[in-house]
Write an enzyme that holds these catalytic residues in place. Sequence first.
Site, PDB file in Angstrom:
ATOM      1  N   PRO A  84      44.805  70.055  65.023  1.00  0.00           N
ATOM      2  CA  PRO A  84      44.425  70.988  63.958  1.00  0.00           C
ATOM      3  C   PRO A  84      44.098  70.315  62.631  1.00  0.00           C
ATOM      4  O   PRO A  84      44.730  69.334  62.241  1.00  0.00           O
ATOM      5  CB  PRO A  84      45.658  71.884  63.816  1.00  0.00           C
ATOM      6  CG  PRO A  84      46.782  71.121  64.421  1.00  0.00           C
ATOM      7  CD  PRO A  84      46.170  70.285  65.504  1.00  0.00           C
ATOM      8  N   ASN A  85      43.103  70.886  61.983  1.00  0.00           N
ATOM      9  CA  ASN A  85      42.636  70.497  60.643  1.00  0.00           C
ATOM     10  C   ASN A  85      41.873  69.177  60.606  1.00  0.00           C
ATOM     11  O   ASN A  85      41.335  68.808  59.563  1.00  0.00           O
ATOM     12  CB  ASN A  85      43.811  70.439  59.635  1.00  0.00           C
ATOM     13  CG  ASN A  85      44.472  71.791  59.468  1.00  0.00           C
ATOM     14  OD1 ASN A  85      43.781  72.786  59.285  1.00  0.00           O
ATOM     15  ND2 ASN A  85      45.786  71.855  59.569  1.00  0.00           N
TER      16      ASN A  85
ATOM     17  N   ARG B 169      39.164  67.121  53.385  1.00  0.00           N
ATOM     18  CA  ARG B 169      40.578  67.482  53.368  1.00  0.00           C
ATOM     19  C   ARG B 169      41.422  66.357  52.754  1.00  0.00           C
ATOM     20  O   ARG B 169      41.472  65.260  53.313  1.00  0.00           O
ATOM     21  CB  ARG B 169      41.005  67.712  54.819  1.00  0.00           C
ATOM     22  CG  ARG B 169      42.466  67.861  55.021  1.00  0.00           C
ATOM     23  CD  ARG B 169      42.846  67.693  56.469  1.00  0.00           C
ATOM     24  NE  ARG B 169      44.252  67.972  56.624  1.00  0.00           N
ATOM     25  CZ  ARG B 169      45.000  67.587  57.641  1.00  0.00           C
ATOM     26  NH1 ARG B 169      44.438  66.927  58.637  1.00  0.00           N
ATOM     27  NH2 ARG B 169      46.265  67.867  57.693  1.00  0.00           N
TER      28      ARG B 169
ATOM     29  N   TYR C   4      43.621  61.181  53.674  1.00  0.00           N
ATOM     30  CA  TYR C   4      42.959  61.020  54.975  1.00  0.00           C
ATOM     31  C   TYR C   4      41.595  60.328  54.903  1.00  0.00           C
ATOM     32  O   TYR C   4      40.959  60.130  55.936  1.00  0.00           O
ATOM     33  CB  TYR C   4      42.817  62.394  55.649  1.00  0.00           C
ATOM     34  CG  TYR C   4      44.160  63.053  55.894  1.00  0.00           C
ATOM     35  CD1 TYR C   4      45.099  62.464  56.742  1.00  0.00           C
ATOM     36  CD2 TYR C   4      44.511  64.241  55.251  1.00  0.00           C
ATOM     37  CE1 TYR C   4      46.335  63.045  56.964  1.00  0.00           C
ATOM     38  CE2 TYR C   4      45.747  64.842  55.467  1.00  0.00           C
ATOM     39  CZ  TYR C   4      46.659  64.235  56.316  1.00  0.00           C
ATOM     40  OH  TYR C   4      47.893  64.811  56.532  1.00  0.00           O
TER      41      TYR C   4
ATOM     42  N   ASN D 204      45.510  62.415  68.313  1.00  0.00           N
ATOM     43  CA  ASN D 204      46.074  62.718  66.991  1.00  0.00           C
ATOM     44  C   ASN D 204      46.421  64.207  67.006  1.00  0.00           C
ATOM     45  O   ASN D 204      45.539  65.056  66.842  1.00  0.00           O
ATOM     46  CB  ASN D 204      45.069  62.409  65.878  1.00  0.00           C
ATOM     47  CG  ASN D 204      45.685  62.637  64.501  1.00  0.00           C
ATOM     48  OD1 ASN D 204      46.724  63.282  64.368  1.00  0.00           O
ATOM     49  ND2 ASN D 204      45.039  62.110  63.470  1.00  0.00           N
TER      50      ASN D 204
ATOM     51  N   ALA E 130      49.390  68.368  62.727  1.00  0.00           N
ATOM     52  CA  ALA E 130      50.719  68.894  62.382  1.00  0.00           C
ATOM     53  C   ALA E 130      51.548  69.275  63.611  1.00  0.00           C
ATOM     54  O   ALA E 130      52.779  69.362  63.517  1.00  0.00           O
ATOM     55  CB  ALA E 130      50.564  70.101  61.459  1.00  0.00           C
TER      56      ALA E 130
ATOM     57  N   GLU F 195      49.310  57.758  70.619  1.00  0.00           N
ATOM     58  CA  GLU F 195      49.225  58.673  69.469  1.00  0.00           C
ATOM     59  C   GLU F 195      48.705  57.922  68.247  1.00  0.00           C
ATOM     60  O   GLU F 195      49.078  56.771  68.013  1.00  0.00           O
ATOM     61  CB  GLU F 195      50.626  59.246  69.193  1.00  0.00           C
ATOM     62  CG  GLU F 195      50.641  60.265  68.074  1.00  0.00           C
ATOM     63  CD  GLU F 195      51.919  61.093  68.093  1.00  0.00           C
ATOM     64  OE1 GLU F 195      52.262  61.648  69.157  1.00  0.00           O
ATOM     65  OE2 GLU F 195      52.577  61.182  67.041  1.00  0.00           O
TER      66      GLU F 195
ATOM     67  N   HIS G 264      47.830  58.349  63.956  1.00  0.00           N
ATOM     68  CA  HIS G 264      47.825  59.088  62.692  1.00  0.00           C
ATOM     69  C   HIS G 264      47.071  58.277  61.662  1.00  0.00           C
ATOM     70  O   HIS G 264      47.338  57.076  61.511  1.00  0.00           O
ATOM     71  CB  HIS G 264      49.253  59.368  62.211  1.00  0.00           C
ATOM     72  CG  HIS G 264      50.000  60.232  63.162  1.00  0.00           C
ATOM     73  ND1 HIS G 264      49.746  61.578  63.271  1.00  0.00           N
ATOM     74  CD2 HIS G 264      50.935  59.940  64.101  1.00  0.00           C
ATOM     75  CE1 HIS G 264      50.508  62.076  64.227  1.00  0.00           C
ATOM     76  NE2 HIS G 264      51.230  61.112  64.752  1.00  0.00           N
TER      77      HIS G 264
ATOM     78  N   ARG H  81      55.852  59.400  54.336  1.00  0.00           N
ATOM     79  CA  ARG H  81      55.522  60.683  53.704  1.00  0.00           C
ATOM     80  C   ARG H  81      56.748  61.605  53.669  1.00  0.00           C
ATOM     81  O   ARG H  81      57.878  61.133  53.680  1.00  0.00           O
ATOM     82  CB  ARG H  81      54.321  61.301  54.436  1.00  0.00           C
ATOM     83  CG  ARG H  81      53.072  60.410  54.340  1.00  0.00           C
ATOM     84  CD  ARG H  81      51.864  61.044  54.968  1.00  0.00           C
ATOM     85  NE  ARG H  81      51.480  62.271  54.279  1.00  0.00           N
ATOM     86  CZ  ARG H  81      50.591  63.148  54.759  1.00  0.00           C
ATOM     87  NH1 ARG H  81      50.010  62.914  55.923  1.00  0.00           N
ATOM     88  NH2 ARG H  81      50.293  64.227  54.083  1.00  0.00           N
TER      89      ARG H  81
HETATM   90  C1  DQA Z   1      48.091  63.408  60.622  1.00  0.00           C
HETATM   91  C2  DQA Z   1      49.490  63.480  60.017  1.00  0.00           C
HETATM   92  C3  DQA Z   1      50.096  64.872  60.206  1.00  0.00           C
HETATM   93  O1  DQA Z   1      51.378  64.928  59.602  1.00  0.00           O
HETATM   94  C4  DQA Z   1      49.213  65.914  59.567  1.00  0.00           C
HETATM   95  O2  DQA Z   1      49.742  67.201  59.786  1.00  0.00           O
HETATM   96  C5  DQA Z   1      47.804  65.829  60.011  1.00  0.00           C
HETATM   97  C6  DQA Z   1      47.190  64.497  60.099  1.00  0.00           C
HETATM   98  C7  DQA Z   1      47.410  62.055  60.339  1.00  0.00           C
HETATM   99  O3  DQA Z   1      46.432  61.751  61.010  1.00  0.00           O
HETATM  100  O4  DQA Z   1      47.834  61.330  59.445  1.00  0.00           O
HETATM  101  O5  DQA Z   1      47.134  66.827  60.224  1.00  0.00           O
HETATM  102  O6  DQA Z   1      48.206  63.539  62.039  1.00  0.00           O
END
Ligand code: DQA
Length: 141
Positions: free
Chosen positions: A9-10, A17, A22, A73, A76, A97, A99, A106
């Site tokens: 998501p996102n 964003r 990011y 990835n 959240a 995984e 990020h 964080r």
């Molecule tokens: C993320 C880190 C997560 O905590 C966050 O909710 C994201 C992006 C990252 O790529 O740093 O959506 O996965």
Amino acid sequence: MKILILQGPNLNLLGSREPDIYGSESLESLERNLREWAAEQSIELEFFQSNREAELLESLHSAKDNFEGIVFNPGAFTHSSIALRDAIAAISIPVVEVHLSEIQGRESWRRSSVTAQACSGMISGMGARGYRLAVLALKGP
Ligand code: DQA
């Protein structure tokens, strides 16, 4: 070798964003660069992004028959989704995984990953380069 790059998501909003966290590169550009780089080493990539947990679950389930590994990835969902964690554990192919941000540095609630517990490894805080490192990890020596 065929690898699935799965984005949660996102991540469709990359570029606009929170660019201080990011980066300013869009998801489209990140994927294009990654695809071109992978092609040079004879690795085929397929990309899927979803804001829906169910679609990510279904993508993990079906990936086991079509890919040799997954770079994931989970956004959240990383911090809460036992369902995604169980799906990763249920499939027989390795999942790495990724990020973009350094989640360990964080907010306290962002420091733990439920999903990484079922993954072969995790790369965090290397920005878009993290995806390349994960692909290389799956490719092996
Ligand atoms: C993320 C880190 C997560 O905590 C966050 O909710 C994201 C992006 C990252 O790529 O740093 O959506 O996965």
